[in-house]
Design a protein around this motif. Structure first.
Motif, PDB file in Angstrom:
ATOM      1  N   GLN A  21     -57.885  29.531 -14.402  1.00  0.00           N
ATOM      2  CA  GLN A  21     -57.130  30.059 -13.364  1.00  0.00           C
ATOM      3  C   GLN A  21     -55.790  30.300 -13.177  1.00  0.00           C
ATOM      4  OE1 GLN A  21     -58.259  29.072  -9.648  1.00  0.00           O
ATOM      5  NE2 GLN A  21     -59.421  30.887  -9.579  1.00  0.00           N
ATOM      6  N   ASN A  22     -55.291  31.655 -13.478  1.00  0.00           N
ATOM      7  CA  ASN A  22     -53.390  31.393 -13.437  1.00  0.00           C
ATOM      8  C   ASN A  22     -53.113  30.416 -14.365  1.00  0.00           C
ATOM      9  OD1 ASN A  22     -54.162  32.945 -11.393  1.00  0.00           O
ATOM     10  ND2 ASN A  22     -53.869  31.154 -10.072  1.00  0.00           N
ATOM     11  N   GLY A  23     -53.567  29.959 -16.015  1.00  0.00           N
ATOM     12  CA  GLY A  23     -52.738  29.643 -15.972  1.00  0.00           C
ATOM     13  C   GLY A  23     -53.354  27.783 -16.552  1.00  0.00           C
ATOM     14  N   LYS A  24     -54.111  27.668 -15.146  1.00  0.00           N
ATOM     15  CA  LYS A  24     -54.364  26.181 -15.465  1.00  0.00           C
ATOM     16  C   LYS A  24     -55.851  26.148 -15.575  1.00  0.00           C
ATOM     17  CE  LYS A  24     -55.178  22.347 -11.960  1.00  0.00           C
ATOM     18  NZ  LYS A  24     -54.395  21.058 -12.560  1.00  0.00           N
ATOM     19  N   LEU A  25     -56.030  25.007 -16.772  1.00  0.00           N
ATOM     20  CA  LEU A  25     -57.958  24.994 -16.792  1.00  0.00           C
ATOM     21  C   LEU A  25     -58.369  23.611 -15.771  1.00  0.00           C
ATOM     22  CD1 LEU A  25     -59.896  24.816 -18.641  1.00  0.00           C
ATOM     23  CD2 LEU A  25     -59.293  22.321 -19.914  1.00  0.00           C
ATOM     24  N   VAL A  26     -59.618  24.782 -14.464  1.00  0.00           N
ATOM     25  CA  VAL A  26     -59.604  23.833 -13.860  1.00  0.00           C
ATOM     26  C   VAL A  26     -61.117  23.299 -14.023  1.00  0.00           C
ATOM     27  CG1 VAL A  26     -58.550  25.489 -11.786  1.00  0.00           C
ATOM     28  CG2 VAL A  26     -61.033  26.605 -12.350  1.00  0.00           C
ATOM     29  N   ALA A  27     -61.645  23.430 -14.687  1.00  0.00           N
ATOM     30  CA  ALA A  27     -63.490  22.632 -14.728  1.00  0.00           C
ATOM     31  C   ALA A  27     -63.825  23.361 -16.478  1.00  0.00           C
ATOM     32  CB  ALA A  27     -65.048  23.799 -13.805  1.00  0.00           C
TER      33      ALA A  27
END
Length: 583
Positions: A21-27
């Motif tokens: 999400q928006n360049g970040k691995l969140v899960a």
């Protein structure tokens, strides 16, 4: 506006789902942790729902689902190699349309689906999360569509694979073949062979060299007269036992010195070969940084040898280097393709799975008649746990979000004092219920690791081994060759870091034995219920669920009643243990 990319690996083994999400691995999480089926290959429906929930989005907010391998190329290879494995069921699964049909049907998704090749996904899973601006990339596994080993580069937010070794020539399949020959399960027992190797001598190295011919240009070929995996019944041919002069070891039979010698020879041969191909890759690319992924990259002994014996200065191994990590690579490829101006954040930690709230844990414990210590008010749980560890107790540790990948790294761990002489044997026999030769890993405070281990850089993911040089005698984590597979702990897991500091205060030892919170052939625990079941059915002395502490002592009768009431029943599932799953 959020940019949401889902990555999926499925229909083979190690099924998993992630979201960027928006360049970040969140899960990111493997399906097996929810389904409780070890190596679950099914579409990761539960993992998918978790990812949406963790990212705070609905299915309508997904920009794209990225799938980790090309079903058309894979079916071509399956048809070429699997004529004797094909059944009515597998014909349906081999249909290239099967993947998109199942994603749409089971997930209810009607948006864009992007398909990437298997080794592309492996390569991307390492490079995009490494933090390197440019790197050489090496991927090695059993097989993807056709590729088994690839050489590439990562630069300017792009991954380029410039050469590959193709099926049936495969280092991963060679390792799996010897794994099967030594009586262990294919697809899951390879790391046991790595653990067995230090007990042996490499007296079969010449026979190993008969199995594979390495060329000068990064290519290699298997001597197929010793292999039978193409027929899909077993990995080795009748010629392999003749080559070694040793019959096939039956599963669970006595482990002899000759088996240890074969394991050592295999491990040495793998290291020798991996060093040569890494040196070839460096010569082709001139890069200082090396990114690695694929199942063979989980061989932490070989990883350390590559860094020591090649010109590469830094190495990054994707923590979930097996096929589950391909979900990350596919998502990263799609994200870089759709949003080339965005950089993907490096992976600093793997705590990407679900966690339980205090209220959920409290409700679970109150639904039983178990006695427990609620440390929320005093805030002294870590001091109490450190004291129990210093007394020689074995602790089941449930802390925060679950790790992604095959290693427990202080979120779903079994912990113990590494200084206790019989601790390794005790945990192997009475808790893990597994082979006694298997080593355990140390978790060490990063700021004190250099005093105890011969390594010059952090190793947060347990993906390298090094020599133990500690003044403290730690028989429970020191392997027979004086090596250890370390996890350096910093403030990416502050609660685990604080526990290590509390233990250090009491004992002058900033190190704990850390192994995965599960028993043999079970996935690592995910929920507090899973942790409770594992605690009840093993000889773990104490269970820590965040700030709740449950001692076995005083709860024996209650736990016996829970067992009698079938609280601990679990379903069973297993891939074919005799052959690498091609179909």
């Amino acid at each position: 506006m959020n940019r949401n990319i889902i990555g999926i690996s499925a229909f083979y083994h190690d099924s998993a789902c992630c979201i960027i999400q928006n360049g970040k691995l969140v899960a990111a999480v493997q399906e097996e942790r929810f389904s409780r089926k070890k190596n679950d290959p099914d579409l990761p429906v539960n993992a998918f729902m978790y990812c949406l929930n963790e990212a705070g989005i609905s299915i309508a907010d997904i920009d794209c689902i990225a799938y980790y391998e090309d079903p058309v190329k894979k079916s071509e290879r399956q048809l070429w190699s699997g004529s004797q494995q094909i059944s009515a069921d597998s014909i349906y699964e081999m249909d290239p349309k099967h993947v998109t049909q199942q994603i749409r049907k089971e997930l209810g998704y009607d948006g864009p689906i992007k398909i990437y090749e298997h080794h592309q996904s492996h390569a991307a899973s390492s490079f995009y999360f490494s933090g390197f601006d440019s790197a050489a990339i090496l991927t090695v596994d059993g097989v993807g569509e056709w590729a088994t080993t690839t050489y590439g580069t990562g630069k300017n937010n792009k991954v380029d694979i410039f050469e590959e070794v193709s099926f049936p020539d495969s280092l991963g399949l060679l390792y799996s073949t010897i794994t099967s020959y030594l009586g262990f399960k294919v697809n899951s027992g390879e790391y046991k062979v790595m653990g067995l190797a230090p007990y042996g001598k490499d007296i079969y190295l010449e026979q190993m060299r008969e199995l594979l011919h390495l060329e000068e240009n990064g290519q290699y070929s298997l001597n197929l007269k010793y292999f039978d995996f193409l027929r899909g019944k077993r990995m080795y041919s009748d010629e392999l036992p003749k080559l070694f002069g040793v019959p096939v070891r039956e599963k669970d039979s006595e482990m002899l010195q000759v088996h240890m010698d074969i394991a050592k020879s295999l491990q040495r041969f793998l290291e020798e070969t991996m060093i040569k191909i890494a040196n070839y890759l460096h010569a082709k690319t001139g890069e200082d940084n090396l990114c690695m992924a694929g199942g063979v990259a989980l061989n932490c002994v070989a990883n350390g040898k590559i860094l020591q014996n090649s010109p590469f200065k830094k190495m990054y191994v994707q923590p979930a280097a097996n096929d589950s990590g391909c979900a990350l690579g596919a998502a990263a490829l799609a994200y870089a393709e759709l949003y080339p101006e965005d950089k993907i954040e490096p992976m600093h930690n793997v705590y990407l799975g679900p966690k339980a709230t205090e209220k959920e844990i409290e409700n679970l414990l109150n639904a039983t008649s178990l006695e427990y210590d609620d440390c929320r008010t005093e805030g002294n749980a870590l001091e109490k746990v450190a004291k129990k560890l210093a007394e020689g107790k074995v602790i089941g540790w449930y802390n925060g979000r679950m790790e992604f990948g095959p290693r427990s790294l202080g979120a779903r761990s079994i912990l113990a004092d590494p200084r206790v002489l019989d601790m390794r044997d005790r945990i192997n026999a009475m808790v893990k219920k597994r082979e006694g030769f298997r080593p355990f890993a140390p978790a060490v405070l990063e700021e004190k690791m250099y005093e105890h281990f011969d390594i010059d850089h952090p190793s947060p993911f347990m993906l390298e081994t090094c020599q133990v040089k500690s003044p403290i005698d730690m028989p429970a984590i020191t392997h027979v060759d004086n090596s250890a597979r370390i996890q350096s702990v910093n403030d990416h897991n502050p609660r685990f870091q604080k526990l290590l500091r509390e233990f250090d205060k009491l004992t002058n030892c900033p190190i704990l034995l850390n192994t995965s919170f599960n028993i043999k052939d079970e996935p690592i625990v995910c929920t507090p219920e899973d942790a409770l079941v594992c605690f009840i059915t093993t000889d773990i002395d104490c269970l820590v669920l965040e700030d709740f502490i449950i001692d076995k002592e005083g709860n024996e009768i209650t736990m016996l009643e829970m067992i009698n009431n079938n609280f601990t029943e679990r379903g069973r599932f297993e891939l074919n243990p005799n052959v690498y799953t091609f179909i």
